[in-house]
Design an enzyme around this catalytic site. Structure first.
Site, short mmCIF file in Angstrom:
data_model
loop_
_atom_site.label_atom_id
_atom_site.label_comp_id
_atom_site.label_asym_id
_atom_site.label_seq_id
_atom_site.Cartn_x
_atom_site.Cartn_y
_atom_site.Cartn_z
N ASN A 169 0.80 -1.24 0.00
CA ASN A 169 0.00 0.00 0.00
C ASN A 169 0.83 1.29 0.00
O ASN A 169 0.37 2.32 -0.48
CB ASN A 169 -1.02 -0.01 1.14
CG ASN A 169 -0.39 -0.15 2.50
OD1 ASN A 169 0.76 -0.58 2.62
ND2 ASN A 169 -1.13 0.19 3.53
N GLY A 177 2.70 -5.64 7.30
CA GLY A 177 1.78 -6.50 6.56
C GLY A 177 0.66 -6.99 7.44
O GLY A 177 0.31 -6.36 8.44
N SER A 178 0.12 -8.16 7.09
CA SER A 178 -1.08 -8.66 7.77
C SER A 178 -0.73 -9.40 9.07
O SER A 178 0.40 -9.85 9.26
CB SER A 178 -1.84 -9.60 6.83
OG SER A 178 -1.03 -10.72 6.56
N VAL A 179 -1.72 -9.59 9.91
CA VAL A 179 -1.52 -10.30 11.18
C VAL A 179 -1.08 -11.76 10.95
O VAL A 179 -0.10 -12.21 11.56
CB VAL A 179 -2.79 -10.22 12.07
CG1 VAL A 179 -2.65 -11.09 13.31
CG2 VAL A 179 -3.06 -8.78 12.45
N THR A 200 0.58 -13.17 8.53
CA THR A 200 1.99 -13.23 8.10
C THR A 200 2.89 -12.77 9.24
O THR A 200 3.98 -13.32 9.44
CB THR A 200 2.21 -12.36 6.83
OG1 THR A 200 1.25 -12.72 5.86
CG2 THR A 200 3.59 -12.57 6.25
N GLU A 214 4.48 -4.25 12.14
CA GLU A 214 3.47 -3.22 11.86
C GLU A 214 2.34 -3.93 11.13
O GLU A 214 2.44 -4.19 9.92
CB GLU A 214 4.06 -2.12 10.96
CG GLU A 214 5.23 -1.36 11.55
CD GLU A 214 4.81 -0.40 12.65
OE1 GLU A 214 3.61 -0.26 12.95
OE2 GLU A 214 5.72 0.22 13.24
N CYS A 254 -3.52 0.76 6.80
CA CYS A 254 -3.65 -0.08 8.00
C CYS A 254 -4.29 0.63 9.18
O CYS A 254 -5.02 0.03 9.95
CB CYS A 254 -2.27 -0.56 8.40
SG CYS A 254 -1.14 0.81 8.62
N GLU A 271 7.88 2.63 14.31
CA GLU A 271 8.60 3.26 13.21
C GLU A 271 8.47 4.76 13.40
O GLU A 271 7.50 5.23 14.00
CB GLU A 271 8.02 2.82 11.87
CG GLU A 271 8.27 1.33 11.65
CD GLU A 271 7.95 0.83 10.27
OE1 GLU A 271 8.83 0.21 9.66
OE2 GLU A 271 6.83 1.06 9.80
N1 NAD Z 1 0.53 -1.51 10.51
C1 NAD Z 1 1.07 -1.09 9.40
O1 NAD Z 1 1.94 -0.25 9.43
C2 NAD Z 1 0.63 -1.64 8.06
C3 NAD Z 1 0.97 -0.96 6.90
C4 NAD Z 1 0.56 -1.46 5.68
C5 NAD Z 1 -0.19 -2.64 5.63
N2 NAD Z 1 -0.51 -3.28 6.77
C6 NAD Z 1 -1.32 -4.52 6.74
O2 NAD Z 1 -0.88 -5.32 5.68
C7 NAD Z 1 -1.96 -6.04 5.12
C8 NAD Z 1 -1.98 -5.86 3.62
O3 NAD Z 1 -0.71 -6.01 3.08
P1 NAD Z 1 -0.25 -7.36 2.37
O4 NAD Z 1 -1.45 -8.00 1.74
O5 NAD Z 1 0.91 -7.05 1.53
O6 NAD Z 1 0.18 -8.25 3.63
P2 NAD Z 1 0.83 -9.69 3.63
O7 NAD Z 1 1.00 -10.05 5.06
O8 NAD Z 1 0.12 -10.62 2.76
O9 NAD Z 1 2.27 -9.49 2.95
C9 NAD Z 1 3.19 -8.56 3.44
C10 NAD Z 1 4.59 -8.97 3.00
O10 NAD Z 1 4.94 -10.20 3.62
C11 NAD Z 1 5.45 -11.11 2.65
N3 NAD Z 1 5.18 -12.47 3.12
C12 NAD Z 1 4.04 -13.17 2.96
N4 NAD Z 1 4.16 -14.37 3.59
C13 NAD Z 1 5.40 -14.41 4.17
C14 NAD Z 1 6.09 -15.36 4.96
N5 NAD Z 1 5.55 -16.52 5.29
N6 NAD Z 1 7.34 -15.06 5.39
C15 NAD Z 1 7.90 -13.86 5.07
N7 NAD Z 1 7.28 -12.93 4.31
C16 NAD Z 1 6.04 -13.18 3.87
C17 NAD Z 1 4.71 -10.69 1.39
O11 NAD Z 1 5.37 -11.17 0.24
C18 NAD Z 1 4.75 -9.19 1.51
O12 NAD Z 1 6.00 -8.67 1.12
C19 NAD Z 1 -3.19 -5.49 5.81
O13 NAD Z 1 -3.58 -6.38 6.83
C20 NAD Z 1 -2.72 -4.20 6.42
O14 NAD Z 1 -3.42 -3.75 7.53
C21 NAD Z 1 -0.10 -2.81 7.97
O1 LIG Z 2 -0.70 1.58 6.00
C1 LIG Z 2 -0.37 1.89 7.11
C2 LIG Z 2 0.23 3.13 7.56
C3 LIG Z 2 1.48 3.49 6.86
C4 LIG Z 2 1.61 4.52 5.97
N1 LIG Z 2 2.89 4.58 5.56
C5 LIG Z 2 3.60 3.58 6.15
C6 LIG Z 2 4.96 3.24 6.06
C7 LIG Z 2 5.43 2.17 6.82
C8 LIG Z 2 4.55 1.47 7.64
O2 LIG Z 2 5.03 0.43 8.37
C9 LIG Z 2 3.21 1.82 7.75
C10 LIG Z 2 2.73 2.87 7.00
#
Ligand code: NAD
Ligand SMILES: O=CCc1c[nH]c2ccc(O)cc12
Length: 494
Positions: free
Chosen positions: A157, A232-234, A236, A254, A288, A468
């Protein structure tokens, strides 16, 4: 550059200071332009050998980089910030093409990125330990040292900004980094790698490996990796924590959220409406920390709802590279279907669609295969509906009426997530009282989704841990060495 014309033919891995094809691989991936549905890049997912080569390259650069003073590192990071600022529009264009967010927003993402580098460049020279006097003239001191080779794994994102939020503090502290972006958005982070090289970091200090889960696992399991920072997601995040625990590696997580935004009847309603839109519709709702559970005090429910629906219907959807577009396409077709699925399920469970929630077909024929939808507001929502409980990660706002402060706090905190929260009120005592009770890592009073780099960002509960941005992140990318100095004779007990 116009929509529908960009393709990448150069390699997308970056190692030893240049773009390279991976030494081995496990299958290929395609990256898309969400605005048109076109493939813009095809690349190999890096295998174990390529990951190891990236780690070796980072280790070699780390030996040079860790010896530099904070001020020397600072100068190079400031130069990287300058180049990013100079190339803002070009980087923002690439981000828009690969992610789908509007060019208007992508420009701000790049601004926050160079600001982040400037901020950590400023802190690099201030990394220091302390001196402690001990009895008999003996003394001790501490040295704040880098960790070594750090891994960053990003979501799709904020592809460029996520890579900067991780690498700027990592490099400022004297570490090397290997970054793996999401396979959906592999392109812009390689520009960052080139910029670091141009700014003067040693070759290999910042490397990029492309791939998905398998490549990410090789990185987390590598014995010479000192730390993993993941966005990424919870689900993962849990896997990454498990993998990293095997090597006792510290992790920053995060993760996702389902954040509450609480709007009291004494608020400035115009600001509250703007805040609710900022909390839900940036980057097509794929943020997120979005405040997707909008609790509105009953006295102003009708007035607030009418106004927020009116403003949402005015959002200009379409070609994300056009300056007046404010909402582009979602990241891909399956994610679009998933978001629409949440809306359908919400309807079955009794939610009422107040606006949007269906596909948007732009008039421009070149956009006909893009992944567009109309931003959606759901009324008549209840706390136990799936659309209210689960992270949708799309442009869907749920409105929930409430009566009292005590009641809304109970409901706002009734979630396994804890990333962010917001409150709109003119009563400053109430604002601080409410924030004190909210179980969330980032709280906004009378605004939402602003991200100054000086402030730490990160979650409570299942939204993760570590931070961060802000001064505190120096602690997540460094470790403390204690040195104990004897000035007299050894008093042995033997
Ligand atoms: N809190 C935050 O700062 C923040 C920011 C952006 C997105 N998000 C969350 O991320 C999710 C969407 O992003 P996404 O679909 O890319 O998430 P995702 O967890 O599917 O993937 C994130 C990253 O992890 C990698 N990955 C996947 N499986 C893995 C494994 N087993 N080992 C190591 N790496 C692995 C993916 O290739 C990708 O680079 C949403 O739940 C969103 O809330 C959180
Ligand atoms: O999507 C979530 C919030 C966000 C916006 N920019 C960044 C950069 C790095 C992060 O870990 C989260 C976010």
């Amino acid at each position: 550059m116009s929509t529908g014309s960009f393709t990448v033919s150069q390699p997308l891995n970056y190692r030893g200071g240049k773009r390279v094809q991976p030494a081995d691989g496990s299958g290929t991936e395609e990256a898309y332009e969400p605005a048109t549905g076109r493939v813009i890049a095809t690349f190999q997912c890096s295998g174990e050998k390529e990951v190891d080569l990236a780690v070796q390259s980072a280790k070699a650069a780390f030996k040079i980089w860790r010896k530099k003073s904070g001020m020397e590192r600072s100068r190079i990071l400031l130069e990287a910030a300058r180049i990013i600022r100079e190339r803002r529009d070009e980087i923002a264009t690439v981000e828009t093409i690969n992610n789908g967010k509007s060019i208007f927003e992508a420009g701000f993402d790049i601004d926050i990125s160079w600001q982040c580098l400037e901020y950590y460049a400023g802190l690099a020279g201030s990394m220091a330990g302390e001196h402690v006097q001990l009895p008999g003239g003996s003394f001790g001191y501490t040295i704040r040292e880098p960790l070594g080779v750090c891994v960053g794994i990003g979501a799709w994102n904020y592809p460029f900004q996520i890579a900067v939020w991780k690498s700027a503090p990592a490099l400022a502290c004297g570490n090397a980094m290997i970054f793996k972006p999401s396979p959906f958005t592999p392109v812009s982070v390689v520009l960052l790698a080139e910029i670091y090289t141009e700014a003067g970091v040693p070759p290999g200090l910042f490397n990029v490996v492309q791939g998905g889960a398998a490549t990410g696992q090789f990185l987390c399991q590598h014995r010479d990796v000192a730390k993993v920072s993941f966005t990424g997601s919870v689900p993962t995040g849990k896997k990454i924590m498990e993998l990293s625990s095997q090597g006792i590696k510290p992790v920053t997580l995060e993760l996702g959220g389902k954040s509450p935004l609480i709007i009291f009847s004494d608020c400035d309603i115009e600001n509250a409406v703007k805040g609710a839109m900022m909390a839900n519709f940036l980057t097509q709702g794929e943020v997120c920390c979005n405040g997707t559970r909008v609790f509105v005090q009953r006295e102003i429910l009708d007035k607030f709802t009418e106004e927020v629906v009116k403003q949402t219907q005015k959002i200009k959807i379409g070609d994300p590279l056009l300056e007046n577009t404010r909402m582009g396409p979602l990241i891909n077709r399956s994610h679009l279907q998933r978001v629409l699925g949440f809306i359908e399920q919400g309807k079955k469970q009794g939610a009422k669609v107040l606006c949007g929630g269906d596909l948007y077909i732009p008039e421009d024929p070149k956009l006909k295969d893009g992944y567009y939808m109309k931003p959606c507001i759901l009324g008549n929502c209840k706390d136990d509906m799936t659309c209210v409980k689960e992270e949708i990660f799309g442009p869907v706002m749920s409105i929930l009426p409430f009566d009292t402060e005590t009641e809304v706090l109970e409901r706002a905190n009734d979630t396994t997530f804890g990333l962010a929260a917001g409150v709109f009120t003119k009563d400053i005592q109430r604002a601080h009282r409410v924030v004190a009770e909210l179980q969330a890592g980032v709280c906004y009073i009378n605004n939402y989704n602003v991200s100054p780099v000086e402030l730490p960002f990160g979650g409570y509960k299942m939204s993760g841990f570590g931070r961060e941005n802000g001064r505190v992140t120096i602690e997540y990318y460094s470790q403390l060495k204690t040195v104990c100095v004897e000035m007299g004779d050894v008093e042995s007990v033997f």
